[in-house]
Write an enzyme that holds these catalytic residues in place. Sequence first.
Site, PDB file in Angstrom:
ATOM      1  CD  GLU A   1      -5.093  -0.343  -2.698  1.00  0.00           C
ATOM      2  OE1 GLU A   1      -5.856  -1.246  -2.942  1.00  0.00           O
ATOM      3  OE2 GLU A   1      -5.360   0.775  -2.151  1.00  0.00           O
TER       4      GLU A   1
ATOM      5  CG  HIS B   1      -2.263   0.733   1.236  1.00  0.00           C
ATOM      6  ND1 HIS B   1      -2.176   2.053   1.633  1.00  0.00           N
ATOM      7  CD2 HIS B   1      -3.314   0.684   0.595  1.00  0.00           C
ATOM      8  CE1 HIS B   1      -3.346   2.614   1.272  1.00  0.00           C
ATOM      9  NE2 HIS B   1      -4.249   1.589   0.999  1.00  0.00           N
TER      10      HIS B   1
END
Length: 376
Positions: free
Chosen positions: A332, A186
Amino acid sequence: MFVVPAVLASLLVPALAAPSPLDGITIAAPDGSVKATFIPYGATLTNFWARDKYGRLRDVAVGYDDKSLYSAGRGYLGAVVGRYANRIKNGTFAIDGVEYHVTTNEHGGLNTLHGGNIGYDMRIWNLVSSKKHEVAFSLVDADGTEGFPGTVKTTVTYTLNGEGSFRTTIKATAEDKKTPIMLLGHQVWNLEAFEESQDLFGHWIQFNSSRVIEVDSILVPTGNLLDVTKDPYTSLDFRKARSLGTALSKAKFCGPGCTGIDNAFIFDDNTGNAPSSSVWSVNSGIRLDITTNQPALQIYTCNDVFNAENPIPRKKAQGKGHYTNYSCFILEQESWIGAIDDNTQSWGIDQIYGPGTKNGKEYIWDATYKFSVLKQ
């Protein structure tokens, strides 16, 4: 002194000694093209330096100078998230007809986000190995933690190779029970390190995706897919390169009253052998090409990163002030979000791992981020 909560301490396994979960471990590419720092808390990337068009290294990762802030709150900045990334509708899923309920931690209990109250981003990972160009961390997620069935053992390996290559490999094993697994890195980026601007208009992005997963008012998938080639969804069409700042100002499919991008795009033709997405700054000259084995890409344009009551201070190297909305982004690499929900089963995406499953016991997430300089 950093105190390890009992629930976290029970998840640790023997590994290399680390002075503190918040102590930085820095590695560098053999040719000096990139450099990065990580901490065991969340197996988090705290700093990433890439060379700009002037040959200078810039820290292009959003994060904290004060490492204690990583454990003081929950911003997911640079961490590994899991056991199941993104959202789970009602915190509920079924395996072989058995319904499981995991911790709900968003929207008043209507869904689970990034693994529940204490996701992988809040765990203290073990330092497995540390070399000049590579560092690895491991985590044991015990059966029943946050309500998930089965024990999952995970290792993440970060490697810096020559010519600006940053590879992340996450391997997880579900040995004793069937369980859903979806992990990811992340990392939050600004390829200008906030030097030339405080927005994303100078960032351009391109990737091949004609479908976006539709979400409801709380960003939970509805089971439908949006066609970006048709109105009103063309603001999410990145098959041709376009300014990220310009696109996000027109995108309004991230919840009620929301402007910006917080959407999952399904790649049209990702083979895993060539870059599936590219983003670059026309100002700094830094370019990022990403190759991954994942079928989807969630883009978040820091739509609500600014909190007036508790603003996140920018790193000193990135200038004075705080991180503001629409000044950074997350890419992501992941599977189809919410594919374990009851209303998405028609997709046919299997995210259950463990003994007796089609996927087997081992889950592998792999992505190479290649940093370079735009050709003049």
